[in-house]
Design a protein around this motif. Structure first.
Motif, PDB file in Angstrom:
ATOM      1  N   ASP A 102       0.834  -1.204   0.000  1.00  0.00           N
ATOM      2  CA  ASP A 102       0.000   0.000   0.000  1.00  0.00           C
ATOM      3  C   ASP A 102       0.869   1.254   0.000  1.00  0.00           C
ATOM      4  O   ASP A 102       0.508   2.276  -0.591  1.00  0.00           O
ATOM      5  N   ILE A 103       2.011   1.174   0.689  1.00  0.00           N
ATOM      6  CA  ILE A 103       2.920   2.310   0.828  1.00  0.00           C
ATOM      7  C   ILE A 103       4.341   1.776   0.784  1.00  0.00           C
ATOM      8  O   ILE A 103       4.630   0.725   1.370  1.00  0.00           O
ATOM      9  N   ILE A 126       7.380  -0.533  -9.841  1.00  0.00           N
ATOM     10  CA  ILE A 126       6.474   0.563  -9.506  1.00  0.00           C
ATOM     11  C   ILE A 126       6.765   1.721 -10.451  1.00  0.00           C
ATOM     12  O   ILE A 126       7.924   2.099 -10.626  1.00  0.00           O
ATOM     13  N   PRO A 127       5.743   2.292 -11.108  1.00  0.00           N
ATOM     14  CA  PRO A 127       6.003   3.448 -11.993  1.00  0.00           C
ATOM     15  C   PRO A 127       6.770   4.539 -11.255  1.00  0.00           C
ATOM     16  O   PRO A 127       6.475   4.863 -10.102  1.00  0.00           O
ATOM     17  N   ASP A 132       2.040   8.700 -12.959  1.00  0.00           N
ATOM     18  CA  ASP A 132       1.801   7.439 -13.664  1.00  0.00           C
ATOM     19  C   ASP A 132       1.296   6.339 -12.734  1.00  0.00           C
ATOM     20  O   ASP A 132       0.955   5.251 -13.199  1.00  0.00           O
ATOM     21  N   ARG A 133       1.254   6.616 -11.455  1.00  0.00           N
ATOM     22  CA  ARG A 133       0.802   5.599 -10.514  1.00  0.00           C
ATOM     23  C   ARG A 133      -0.707   5.718 -10.299  1.00  0.00           C
ATOM     24  O   ARG A 133      -1.232   6.820 -10.103  1.00  0.00           O
ATOM     25  N   VAL A 134      -1.372   4.574 -10.298  1.00  0.00           N
ATOM     26  CA  VAL A 134      -2.828   4.532 -10.177  1.00  0.00           C
ATOM     27  C   VAL A 134      -3.206   4.187  -8.739  1.00  0.00           C
ATOM     28  O   VAL A 134      -2.764   3.156  -8.215  1.00  0.00           O
ATOM     29  N   PRO A 135      -3.980   5.037  -8.050  1.00  0.00           N
ATOM     30  CA  PRO A 135      -4.397   4.733  -6.673  1.00  0.00           C
ATOM     31  C   PRO A 135      -5.102   3.381  -6.611  1.00  0.00           C
ATOM     32  O   PRO A 135      -5.958   3.068  -7.426  1.00  0.00           O
ATOM     33  N   ASN A 191     -11.651  14.125  -7.273  1.00  0.00           N
ATOM     34  CA  ASN A 191     -10.672  13.055  -7.437  1.00  0.00           C
ATOM     35  C   ASN A 191     -10.215  12.525  -6.072  1.00  0.00           C
ATOM     36  O   ASN A 191      -9.652  13.281  -5.276  1.00  0.00           O
ATOM     37  N   PRO A 192     -10.461  11.233  -5.766  1.00  0.00           N
ATOM     38  CA  PRO A 192     -10.108  10.700  -4.439  1.00  0.00           C
ATOM     39  C   PRO A 192      -8.625  10.859  -4.116  1.00  0.00           C
ATOM     40  O   PRO A 192      -8.264  11.089  -2.954  1.00  0.00           O
TER      41      PRO A 192
END
Length: 604
Positions: A102-103, A126-127, A132-135, A191-192
């Motif tokens: 998650d982190i 990881i991007p 470029d990273r998707v939640p 946007n979350p």
């Protein structure tokens, strides 16, 4: 079983702190600390190790922490690292891939090594860039430590930067992320990810780069940097904790591999030299009972190397009792035919006493942290940092280590009779410095060896290029081209050789300095804006060996991004710094120091 699994299976780990009930990971966040070192050295990284330990032993923090290292079996291909057989990069604690965390946390010790963040993110799959990273599909990436005193070069790669000590701010980050992940979706919500980042940006000590908009200046630097929303604070203050709030693992290494373990008896420094950031956090001391119990635990486990990793250890008010306990351990081990070695970080000459030297030399084998002596008949090494050979430069930069105090320390060493090696730290290429000041370093070293008064005395000179550190009164001062600083180092080396002769020089002296490649990177990364990160990524992608980087290669890639290398060497006279959101240094103090140094340099 893969080669990676075999290596992890073979790692030896012994807990050194009080046991705690393991958490059930169900419903909790998974945080992975990616540590760019081998196993033995990773255990000495008190920043990530302390946070790892805090998370796992705190029931109120909704996360479990794991560690992923630069394992010995990793394969290097150019700038990149790969796992053997392309198996997923995993943690010590779990076979699950790091990319499923998650982190992830990345600790950056030095600005010249920022490119290692790209290597770690690639290794984990990881991007690299935050955008470029998707939640939900990719982890939140959190950075910290002194290498990010200017976080802007990695602002497009790190989601959050913890400023100062992260025990409190990281715990709050984990609570916020956990709540964000577990709450039901809200209709018509903005946007979350933006909501999450805004919430994190309001946590004291957390800098969220995406929540700030820089206005770039031509050639480098920024004209302004502003919060994107009124919900985000205009400035971020570093967080430092009261000693009662600091967890045990902030002061002691919580895990050992059986070969070494260590401690940080003090945090911060009582002095506030203008070029150093050790004096920025408040000075705090570890409870003596904690350290004494720790030494007892090391003796119980027969750990042979004790590391005191504190550059200001002589300021620890209980140092005598601590050294007495280590000496008792070493003596009992010697009686059983075992050797215990104590390694101590650098100390201040103006804080040395005869009692301190007696206590240190009675430890048996002792030496200096992370130093290879390569000198014959070295009994013990003491490290002193005069920083400059010119007394008035020492004073101008706020250092209290005068020649008289160093001479007194050397007299104590001579009287003690068990110290034959002194390591001297000097800064070169600093504003205010004149050529004769640099050459005087050779004379200083010669005098130090003479004052030790023994035939086998040795002197090691460690030359450090002056690097203005963000957050200190020197942060705006000019820098010298690292290629020229290398020449300065050679001039000092040549003068010393001329003074003592080839035979004596080879037997009893050593002059060391960092390579120009590392310094060129540090020049731009220590005071650059967000475009520097993109330039680093281009160098990385081009597979240019960043450990052998030339100035020409760096200049070329900077020009492609509209950046001028020489701009980073000049004084930063512009009103807004790239790290302005974090800046709390008094401008008048900066100007006063710059004026005094300029007057000295120009006065012949």
């Amino acid at each position: 079983m893969s080669i990676l699994d075999q290596e992890i299976e073979s790692l030896r780990e012994i807990p050194l702190t009080r046991p705690y009930e393991p958490k059930n990971p169900a419903g909790l966040l998974r945080m992975v600390f990616m540590i760019p070192f081998s196993h033995a050295f990773s255990l000495m990284c008190n920043g990530p190790m302390g946070l790892y330990h805090l998370i796992n032993r705190s029931p109120d923090i909704p996360a479990v922490a794991e560690r992923a290292l630069q394992y010995d079996c990793l394969v290097r291909d150019g700038n990149r690292l790969f796992t053997p057989g392309q198996v997923p990069y995993r943690t010590i604690e779990s076979p699950r891939p790091v990319r499923e965390a998650d982190i992830v946390g990345i600790s950056m010790i030095n600005a010249g090594d920022l490119h290692s963040a790209l290597r770690l993110l690639d290794l984990a799959g990881i991007p690299r860039r935050s955008s470029d990273r998707v939640p939900g599909a990719h982890p939140l990436v959190v950075g910290g430590n002194q290498g990010l005193a200017d976080p802007e070069p990695l602002a497009d790669y790190l989601d959050v930067v913890a400023i100062g000590e992260a025990e409190r701010s990281l715990a709050e980050l984990l609570r916020i992320v956990h709540t964000h992940r577990t709450r039901p979706p809200v209709a018509d919500e903005v946007n979350p990810r933006t909501v999450l980042l805004q919430n994190l940006a309001r946590v004291p000590g957390l800098y969220v780069p995406a929540m700030y908009e820089p206005e770039f200046a031509p050639g480098g630097g920024v004209l302004a940097i502003r919060p994107r929303t009124l919900a985000v604070p205009a400035t971020v203050h570093a967080q430092y904790l009261d000693v009662r709030e600091l967890h045990d693992a902030h002061f002691i290494y919580p895990v050992t591999d059986g070969t070494a373990a260590g401690m940080h008896p003090v945090v911060g420094c009582r002095h506030t030299c203008t070029f150093c950031n050790l004096g920025v956090p408040p000075f705090r001391q570890a409870p003596l009972e904690l350290l004494l119990a720790y030494i007892d635990r090391l003796e119980e486990l027969q750990v042979p190397t004790v590391i005191i990793s504190a550059p200001t250890f002589t300021q620890y008010r209980h140092r005598q009792q601590l050294l007495d306990r280590i000496r008792t351990y070493a003596q009992r081990a010697a009686a059983d035919g075992r050797k215990v070695t104590t390694i101590i970080g650098s100390i201040r000459a103006d804080e040395i006493s005869a009692e301190y030297l007696d206590a240190v030399t009675e430890l048996g084998d002792f030496g200096h942290l992370f130093t290879e002596l390569h000198l014959s008949k070295a009994r013990g090494v003491l490290t002193i940092a005069p920083e400059w050979a010119a007394p008035d430069l020492v004073t101008l930069y706020g250092k209290t280590q005068t020649k008289e105090r160093v001479h007194r320390a050397l007299e104590l060493c001579r009287s003690n009779g068990k110290i034959n090696t002194v390591m001297l730290y000097f800064i070169i290429g600093a504003p205010g410095e004149r050529p004769e000041d640099r050459l005087a370093i050779a004379d200083y070293a010669l005098d130090v060896r003479r004052r030790l008064g023994v035939p086998d005395a040795n002197v090691i000179i460690k030359l450090h290029q002056f690097m203005p550190k963000p957050g200190t009164p020197t942060q705006r001062l000019a820098m010298t081209d690292p290629d020229l600083v290398q020449e300065y180092g050679q001039q000092i080396r040549d003068r010393l050789r001329t003074l003592v002769g080839d035979k004596v020089f080879e037997a009893h002296y050593r002059v060391e300095q960092f390579t120009a490649s590392r310094m060129h990177l540090e020049v731009v990364c220590s005071r650059g804006d967000r475009r520097i990160g993109h330039a680093l990524e281009d160098l990385y992608n081009a597979n240019i060996d960043l450990e052998e980087l030339t100035k020409d290669q760096l200049v070329e890639v900077l020009e492609e991004h509209g950046l001028d290398y020489d701009r980073y060497l000049r004084p930063m006279d512009e009103p807004v710094l790239p790290w302005q959101v974090l800046n709390h240094v008094n401008r008048a103090a900066e100007q006063q120091l710059a004026t005094a140094l300029s007057e000295r340099e120009n006065h012949r």
